[in-house]
Design a protein around this motif. Structure first.
Motif, short mmCIF file in Angstrom:
data_model
loop_
_atom_site.label_atom_id
_atom_site.label_comp_id
_atom_site.label_asym_id
_atom_site.label_seq_id
_atom_site.Cartn_x
_atom_site.Cartn_y
_atom_site.Cartn_z
N SER A 1 0.64 -1.23 0.03
CA SER A 1 0.01 -0.17 0.00
C SER A 1 1.05 1.20 0.00
CB SER A 1 -0.91 0.04 1.06
OG SER A 1 -0.26 0.14 2.61
N SER A 2 0.32 2.45 -0.34
CA SER A 2 0.83 3.62 -0.47
C SER A 2 1.47 4.09 1.29
CB SER A 2 0.03 4.72 -0.85
OG SER A 2 -0.93 4.85 -0.20
N SER A 3 0.47 3.63 2.21
CA SER A 3 1.08 3.85 3.36
C SER A 3 2.30 3.18 4.07
CB SER A 3 -0.12 3.82 4.34
OG SER A 3 -0.69 2.54 4.36
N ARG A 4 2.09 1.75 3.57
CA ARG A 4 3.40 1.04 3.99
C ARG A 4 4.48 1.35 3.01
NH1 ARG A 4 0.61 -4.78 5.74
NH2 ARG A 4 -0.35 -3.95 7.31
N ALA A 5 4.48 1.74 2.06
CA ALA A 5 5.82 2.34 1.20
C ALA A 5 6.29 3.33 1.96
CB ALA A 5 5.18 2.94 -0.29
#
Length: 396
Positions: A187-191
């Motif tokens: 996900s973008s947040s985990r990136a």
């Protein structure tokens, strides 16, 4: 160009060259692990390491790779696998997968559970509490029972808090390391997640908690190939039922395909019906505009299907009524922040009567005068609490 590792101070440990048996690319560093100076230091001091496992593929790969890394660096401290059992919403095979993994690695598996009940109990109790709050006008809109992508108390309370508590109790002093199997491409947040950060949940007066995300850069293909290279098998949720994820069998983050996959497993039928019953009672769909009851209607009897259809109509009536509430009356920090006008008080009272009728509740404060009186009480109470400690009501 300077590498991300050099910029951030993190390092990736080299690994022994391997044949490209699983199609991950011969020029790509195989199964590298990311670390940081902070992690290297505490591992060198023999800090205990807790490897979080759920039964899912990422945590399996994490457990194997971190175990190998600890051997490679000569880690002399204790190490554990740790699993938070979410109860009847879990895939039945999740705990056995974790137990098999612990056996293969020769590492103790710690299994923790929320003492106040499992995930389904949490949703049921949340609904009960939210109804009680609505009845006495402690919230201006009726609040759903479910977790949401923006309010993931499910993972916070039933995983993070419970796991951290177990770590603190096992080691009341000294540093501890919590290894987590998240990946950037999920996900973008985990990136944006760092390789290392201090973990406030496991901080103590005489010990620092460290969260370590060592497989951030792995792809799903690498994860699958690495588990295969270890001679292990993926959770049946993937291999038999075709799910793309293993968490709750029915997860607020699941795709439609994953929900259908969960419903195709007979082990998950009982919790499916229980969750649909809560949808019906509350008039709130499990996922935004997606009703769980529509995912596998063949698992529902005729009476339940009828009640579900009625619940959707009641949900529409509830939403239509609440749409009349002015924006400034809705929850925000410090709610309530202003007294409603007489006209607004009449609107609030009317909305409460409509919502109560739609959902089947008996509520107080259903006329303008009592609404105004209640707001005055709430604002006075909020001012008093703010003056002694900053407590405030939350729409949660």
């Amino acid at each position: 160009m300077e590498s991300l590792s050099a910029i951030s101070g993190m390092r990736s440990t080299p690994s022994i060259p391997q044949l490209d048996l699983f199609g991950i690319g011969g020029t790509q560093r195989a199964y590298g692990i990311e670390t940081s100076p902070e992690i290297d230091v505490v591992l060198g001091r023999a800090a205990p390491v807790f490897i979080g496992v759920s039964g899912g593929r990422d945590s399996m790969a994490l457990a194997y790779r971190v175990s190998d890394h600890l051997q490679e660096v000569g880690h002399a401290g204790p190490r554990f696998l740790i699993h938070s059992d979410l109860g009847r919403v879990e895939w039945r095979e999740s705990l056995p997968v974790c137990e098999r993994l612990a056996s293969r690695l020769g590492i103790e598996l710690i299994v923790v559970r929320r003492q106040a009940g499992d995930m389904m109990d949490r949703w049921l109790n949340r609904w009960k509490n939210n109804v009680a709050r609505y009845k006495v006008l402690e919230c201006v809109k009726l609040i759903l029972p479910w977790s949401t992508p923006t309010s993931r108390f499910c993972s916070g309370e039933l995983k993070g808090q419970v796991l951290a508590s177990a770590m603190r109790k096992r080691f009341p002093t000294g540093d501890v390391v919590s290894a987590v199997g998240i990946r950037r491409d999920e996900s973008s947040s985990r990136a944006k997640m760092p390789v290392w950060k201090q973990d406030y949940r496991t901080m103590r007066k005489r010990g620092v908690g460290h969260t370590w995300n060592p497989i951030l850069g792995w792809t799903r293909q690498e994860v699958n190939a690495y588990i295969k290279s270890k001679g292990d098998q993926l959770h049946p949720a993937y291999t038999i039922y075709g799910s793309s994820r293993v968490s709750c069998s029915y997860c607020i983050m699941s795709s439609l395909n994953d929900l259908v996959a969960a419903a195709s497993c007979s082990d998950n039928e009982a919790i499916y019906r229980e969750m649909v019953d809560l949808e019906i009672e509350s008039t709130f769909s499990f996922q935004g505009n997606r009703w769980l009851g529509d995912v596998a209607p063949a698992l529902l009897d005729a009476d339940t299907k009828g009640r579900l259809a009625e619940a959707k109509e009641r949900a529409a009536a509830r939403q239509a009524a609440e749409a009349h509430l002015a924006e400034h009356l809705l929850f925000k920090k410090g709610w309530p922040t202003a007294m409603p006008s007489e006209h607004e008080a009449h609107t609030i009272a009317w909305v409460r009567r409509e919502v109560a009728s739609a959902v089947g509740l008996t509520v107080q404060f259903t006329d303008a005068d009592t609404v105004m009186q209640r707001y005055a009480e709430l604002m006075a109470s909020a001012r008093e609490k703010a003056s002694v400690g900053g407590f405030e009501l939350e729409e949660a």
